[in-house]
Design a protein around this motif. Structure first.
Motif, PDB file in Angstrom:
ATOM      1  N   PRO A   1       2.234  -6.808 -13.298  1.00 30.98           N
ATOM      2  CA  PRO A   1       2.352  -5.950 -12.122  1.00 30.98           C
ATOM      3  C   PRO A   1       2.412  -6.763 -10.827  1.00 30.98           C
ATOM      4  O   PRO A   1       1.813  -7.834 -10.725  1.00 30.98           O
ATOM      5  CB  PRO A   1       1.094  -5.089 -12.163  1.00 30.98           C
ATOM      6  N   ALA A   2       3.173  -6.255  -9.878  1.00 34.27           N
ATOM      7  CA  ALA A   2       3.275  -6.877  -8.553  1.00 34.27           C
ATOM      8  C   ALA A   2       2.072  -6.414  -7.737  1.00 34.27           C
ATOM      9  O   ALA A   2       2.041  -5.308  -7.232  1.00 34.27           O
ATOM     10  CB  ALA A   2       4.581  -6.477  -7.881  1.00 34.27           C
ATOM     11  N   ARG A   3       1.047  -7.257  -7.642  1.00 26.53           N
ATOM     12  CA  ARG A   3      -0.193  -6.897  -6.950  1.00 26.53           C
ATOM     13  C   ARG A   3      -0.124  -7.194  -5.459  1.00 26.53           C
ATOM     14  O   ARG A   3      -0.859  -6.622  -4.679  1.00 26.53           O
ATOM     15  CB  ARG A   3      -1.376  -7.656  -7.571  1.00 26.53           C
ATOM     16  N   LYS A   4       0.752  -8.113  -5.041  1.00 32.16           N
ATOM     17  CA  LYS A   4       0.886  -8.469  -3.625  1.00 32.16           C
ATOM     18  C   LYS A   4       2.257  -8.019  -3.093  1.00 32.16           C
ATOM     19  O   LYS A   4       2.329  -7.318  -2.103  1.00 32.16           O
ATOM     20  CB  LYS A   4       0.699  -9.977  -3.439  1.00 32.16           C
ATOM     21  N   ALA A   5       3.329  -8.465  -3.738  1.00 33.56           N
ATOM     22  CA  ALA A   5       4.671  -8.044  -3.319  1.00 33.56           C
ATOM     23  C   ALA A   5       4.767  -6.533  -3.469  1.00 33.56           C
ATOM     24  O   ALA A   5       4.234  -5.968  -4.425  1.00 33.56           O
ATOM     25  CB  ALA A   5       5.721  -8.732  -4.182  1.00 33.56           C
ATOM     26  N   HIS A   6       5.431  -5.875  -2.511  1.00 30.75           N
ATOM     27  CA  HIS A   6       5.470  -4.419  -2.550  1.00 30.75           C
ATOM     28  C   HIS A   6       6.544  -3.885  -1.618  1.00 30.75           C
ATOM     29  O   HIS A   6       6.892  -4.544  -0.646  1.00 30.75           O
ATOM     30  CB  HIS A   6       4.115  -3.832  -2.109  1.00 30.75           C
ATOM     31  N   PRO A   7       7.045  -2.676  -1.898  1.00 31.14           N
ATOM     32  CA  PRO A   7       7.917  -2.027  -0.920  1.00 31.14           C
ATOM     33  C   PRO A   7       7.065  -1.368   0.154  1.00 31.14           C
ATOM     34  O   PRO A   7       5.966  -0.883  -0.113  1.00 31.14           O
ATOM     35  CB  PRO A   7       8.660  -0.970  -1.748  1.00 31.14           C
ATOM     36  N   GLY A   8       7.559  -1.352   1.375  1.00 28.90           N
ATOM     37  CA  GLY A   8       6.934  -0.613   2.478  1.00 28.90           C
ATOM     38  C   GLY A   8       7.736   0.666   2.669  1.00 28.90           C
ATOM     39  O   GLY A   8       8.898   0.606   3.061  1.00 28.90           O
TER      40      GLY A   8
ATOM     41  N   PHE B   1       2.631   2.772   1.969  1.00 30.14           N
ATOM     42  CA  PHE B   1       3.191   3.953   2.609  1.00 30.14           C
ATOM     43  C   PHE B   1       2.745   3.921   4.064  1.00 30.14           C
ATOM     44  O   PHE B   1       1.555   3.735   4.338  1.00 30.14           O
ATOM     45  CB  PHE B   1       2.695   5.224   1.919  1.00 30.14           C
ATOM     46  N   LEU B   2       3.689   4.089   5.010  1.00 29.13           N
ATOM     47  CA  LEU B   2       3.326   3.980   6.400  1.00 29.13           C
ATOM     48  C   LEU B   2       4.053   5.006   7.259  1.00 29.13           C
ATOM     49  O   LEU B   2       5.131   5.483   6.914  1.00 29.13           O
ATOM     50  CB  LEU B   2       3.557   2.572   6.933  1.00 29.13           C
ATOM     51  N   GLN B   3       3.403   5.314   8.370  1.00 32.38           N
ATOM     52  CA  GLN B   3       3.919   6.273   9.342  1.00 32.38           C
ATOM     53  C   GLN B   3       3.591   5.748  10.725  1.00 32.38           C
ATOM     54  O   GLN B   3       2.489   5.235  10.955  1.00 32.38           O
ATOM     55  CB  GLN B   3       3.258   7.640   9.122  1.00 32.38           C
ATOM     56  N   ARG B   4       4.537   5.870  11.654  1.00 31.24           N
ATOM     57  CA  ARG B   4       4.284   5.480  13.042  1.00 31.24           C
ATOM     58  C   ARG B   4       3.135   6.306  13.589  1.00 31.24           C
ATOM     59  O   ARG B   4       3.003   7.481  13.266  1.00 31.24           O
ATOM     60  CB  ARG B   4       5.534   5.697  13.885  1.00 31.24           C
ATOM     61  N   ASP B   5       2.304   5.717  14.446  1.00 31.98           N
ATOM     62  CA  ASP B   5       1.162   6.458  15.006  1.00 31.98           C
ATOM     63  C   ASP B   5       1.417   6.979  16.416  1.00 31.98           C
ATOM     64  O   ASP B   5       0.541   7.538  17.044  1.00 31.98           O
ATOM     65  CB  ASP B   5      -0.112   5.618  14.970  1.00 31.98           C
TER      66      ASP B   5
END
Length: 141
Positions: free
Chosen positions: A80-87, A131-135
């Motif tokens: 599993p990719a524990r560090k690399a990831h999609p944003g 997972f991200l959202q502008r604040d």
């Protein structure tokens, strides 16, 4: 050209190639497609899309929702990719966190990215997703 990029920092840079992301590929072990459907289709609410016949013979699973497509590709000696990831950008971060919690998925909130709210979650195989959202503290995307 704007002084603020779509990401919220410095000016954008336009290349002559018009780059864009078609999909993100995440590795899965052989035979784990049904297990992955429980996370990507049921928990995230994505739809499975049919793979072209030549690629379907390799196994794996493709899913899509909105402007995001993820290809889950079989890797024989999977780790599993524990560090690399999609944003992954979302418009209802709290709603997604609630949905994931309802499916037994832990979310780990992180406030270290200026201008954004975000959390990390791991799929059923241990691959990391952000997972991200502008604040609202930076110009809109």
């Amino acid at each position: 050209m704007s002084d603020i990029s779509a990401q919220g920092y410095g000016p954008d840079h336009e290349s002559p190639f018009a780059y864009g992301v078609h999909h993100v590929q995440i590795a899965i072990p052989p035979g784990s497609e049904d297990e992955c459907r429980a996370f990507y289709v049921d928990a995230l609410g994505m739809s499975e899309i049919k793979k072209p016949p030549l690629l379907a013979a390799r196994g794996g699973l493709w899913v899509r929702a909105d402007a995001l497509e993820i290809h889950l590709g079989v890797e024989q000696d999977f780790r599993p990719a524990r560090k690399a990831h999609p944003g992954i950008r979302v418009e209802d971060l709290d709603g997604l966190a609630e949905r994931l919690a309802e499916h037994g998925v832990q979310v780990d909130w992180d406030d270290a990215f200026p201008g954004h709210r975000r959390f990390y979650a791991f799929d059923n195989l241990g691959n990391r997703l952000e997972f991200l959202q502008r604040d609202g503290s930076l110009p809109e995307w």
